[in-house]
Scaffold this motif. Structure first.
Motif, PDB file in Angstrom:
ATOM      1  N   ARG A  62      43.989  41.755  37.779  1.00  0.00           N
ATOM      2  CA  ARG A  62      44.726  40.566  37.361  1.00  0.00           C
ATOM      3  C   ARG A  62      46.178  40.702  37.810  1.00  0.00           C
ATOM      4  NH1 ARG A  62      43.227  38.778  32.856  1.00  0.00           N
ATOM      5  NH2 ARG A  62      41.405  40.079  32.490  1.00  0.00           N
TER       6      ARG A  62
ATOM      7  N   ASP B 198      40.502  34.788  34.037  1.00  0.00           N
ATOM      8  CA  ASP B 198      39.450  35.800  34.000  1.00  0.00           C
ATOM      9  C   ASP B 198      39.784  36.933  34.948  1.00  0.00           C
ATOM     10  OD1 ASP B 198      37.725  34.816  32.109  1.00  0.00           O
ATOM     11  OD2 ASP B 198      36.441  33.753  33.523  1.00  0.00           O
ATOM     12  N   SER B 199      39.301  38.132  34.643  1.00  0.00           N
ATOM     13  CA  SER B 199      39.509  39.280  35.523  1.00  0.00           C
ATOM     14  C   SER B 199      39.091  38.935  36.951  1.00  0.00           C
ATOM     15  CB  SER B 199      38.695  40.469  35.022  1.00  0.00           C
ATOM     16  OG  SER B 199      38.713  41.520  35.963  1.00  0.00           O
ATOM     17  N   LEU B 200      39.871  39.392  37.914  1.00  0.00           N
ATOM     18  CA  LEU B 200      39.620  39.052  39.318  1.00  0.00           C
ATOM     19  C   LEU B 200      38.366  39.716  39.887  1.00  0.00           C
ATOM     20  CD1 LEU B 200      43.272  39.114  40.722  1.00  0.00           C
ATOM     21  CD2 LEU B 200      41.853  37.105  40.218  1.00  0.00           C
TER      22      LEU B 200
ATOM     23  N   ASN C  75      46.454  36.507  44.174  1.00  0.00           N
ATOM     24  CA  ASN C  75      45.264  36.209  43.371  1.00  0.00           C
ATOM     25  C   ASN C  75      44.059  35.893  44.258  1.00  0.00           C
ATOM     26  OD1 ASN C  75      45.406  35.992  40.242  1.00  0.00           O
ATOM     27  ND2 ASN C  75      47.395  35.230  40.916  1.00  0.00           N
TER      28      ASN C  75
ATOM     29  N   SER D 216      45.969  35.172  36.547  1.00  0.00           N
ATOM     30  CA  SER D 216      44.588  35.233  37.053  1.00  0.00           C
ATOM     31  C   SER D 216      43.596  34.517  36.151  1.00  0.00           C
ATOM     32  CB  SER D 216      44.160  36.694  37.234  1.00  0.00           C
ATOM     33  OG  SER D 216      45.069  37.378  38.073  1.00  0.00           O
TER      34      SER D 216
ATOM     35  N   ASP E 271      49.445  35.645  32.314  1.00  0.00           N
ATOM     36  CA  ASP E 271      48.340  36.122  33.139  1.00  0.00           C
ATOM     37  C   ASP E 271      48.000  35.037  34.151  1.00  0.00           C
ATOM     38  OD1 ASP E 271      46.020  36.997  34.280  1.00  0.00           O
ATOM     39  OD2 ASP E 271      44.992  37.451  32.394  1.00  0.00           O
TER      40      ASP E 271
END
Length: 376
Positions: free
Chosen positions: A53, A154-156, A45, A152, A150
């Motif tokens: 993600r 929020d989207s990475l 991450n 992550s 998930d």
């Protein structure tokens, strides 16, 4: 585990994960599967430049109707995964003749989670679709269901350094992926002559100095899990930062619009790269670049182009021929048909996607002296 990515970046992400120490790495369509422990999940991450993600699968089962789906989801002990005080959100993707609506499948999972908590505590955790402590994914292919956490959040691609952006800014994961797909040796000077919000410049600097891609993010999804190991997480961050390397070249950018220059400088400062990246307000068509510079840019397209599209690309080609001699040039565009008006033969073509747009990522080599690239 499963790392999601963009079309065309699967091989790059697979190589990133291998170098980090992942096991059983297998590229898939817009994703890479791999094996790793909790520490590796944290490391991926933080460091993976081309992952959107990181998902941690927790259950696989067959369901042939809504009742069976609900029953199987209730068999998961959600109280062992997160606390009653935590907020959660559910997301579903379905490719099934039985489960035709993803939002309904997501609602079934939400109800199963809430009922599991209610049965044990006579209370249920709150749902927060915007900023949940825990995000859960359900994937249904025909009758096969996979449930994942998930890790992550929020989207990475949301690195944490971008406070503002110009119209249609480039996705950070795509920017990093393009740089890694290219043949930049991390020695030559790097220049983006249409830098917009500065995304390519910042991602290039992170790659050049080996700075963790997501070091400026405030939060990751796994921090809301019951088994979150804060001491391990701090160690992962410290070790990753200790791997910073030296880069002796120059990273520069320019843009014709003063607002873009201001925004890119703000984002560069947020990324603590103000001393390492220089941006000027100058016109691509009027600026000459030193030989042996590595050039990468994302020209405007559609409504962003003042000239007619054909005239624009002809002018780009003429500028490259006369003002970028001796440079290696990489250009990405969704105006694939009109790229022929550049008038140079690309030495490489790579198909990628920018959101839903089919794009071509092309390399042009402009030679000094008499050896000129032939017209396309």
């Amino acid at each position: 585990m499963l790392a999601k990515t963009m079309f065309g970046l699967e091989g790059i992400l697979a190589e990133e994960l291998r170098k980090m120490g992942a096991q059983n790495v297998k590229p898939m369509n817009r994703a890479v599967s791999f094996k790793g422990d909790k520490g590796f999940m944290y490391k991926a991450n933080l460091n993976a430049r081309t992952a959107l993600r990181i998902l941690k699968p927790i259950a696989h089962f067959q369901a042939h109707d809504e009742k069976e789906l609900y029953k199987k989801l209730c068999e998961i002990d959600w109280t062992e995964i997160f606390d009653l005080e935590a907020t959660f959100a559910t997301h579903a993707t379905t490719h099934s003749e039985v489960f035709t609506h993803s939002k309904y499948a997501s609602l079934v999972m939400k109800d199963a989670i809430a009922d599991t908590f209610r049965k044990k505590f006579d209370k249920r955790p709150n749902v927060d679709p915007e900023n949940p402590d825990v995000s859960i994914n359900l994937h249904i292919a025909k009758h096969t269901c996979s449930v994942s956490l998930d890790s992550s959040g929020d989207s990475l691609h949301k690195r944490g350094y971008k406070s503002d952006a110009v119209i249609t800014p480039m996705n950070e994961v795509l920017a990093a992926g393009l740089i890694l797909l290219s043949d930049w040796n991390r020695i030559a000077n790097f220049h983006d002559p249409m830098c917009g919000s500065g995304t390519l410049l910042i991602e290039a600097s992170f790659i050049a100095y080996n700075i963790p891609a997501n070091i400026f993010r405030e939060r990751f999804g796994f921090e809301g899990w019951k088994d979150f190991d804060e001491e391990l997480w701090e160690t992962i961050k410290e070790v990753s930062l200790e791997k910073e390397s030296h880069y002796y070249g120059k990273i520069t950018g320019s843009d014709n619009f003063q607002k873009a220059v201001r925004i890119s400088r703000e984002n560069i400062e947020n990324a603590l790269m103000y001393d390492n990246i220089k941006v000027t307000n100058s016109d691509f068509f009027e600026t000459e670049i030193a030989p042996e510079t590595f050039v990468m840019f994302n020209p405007p397209y559609g409504e962003r182009v003042d000239l007619g599209v054909n005239d624009f690309y002809e002018k780009v080609g003429s500028t490259l021929k006369h003002k970028y001699q001796g440079c290696s040039i990489w250009l990405i565009s969704s105006d694939i048909e009109n790229m022929k008006f550049i008038g140079l033969s690309p030495s490489r073509k790579i198909k990628v996607m920018n959101g839903k747009l089919d794009c071509s990522f092309r390399k042009f080599e402009v030679y000094e002296g008499s050896k000129k690239a032939s017209g396309q």
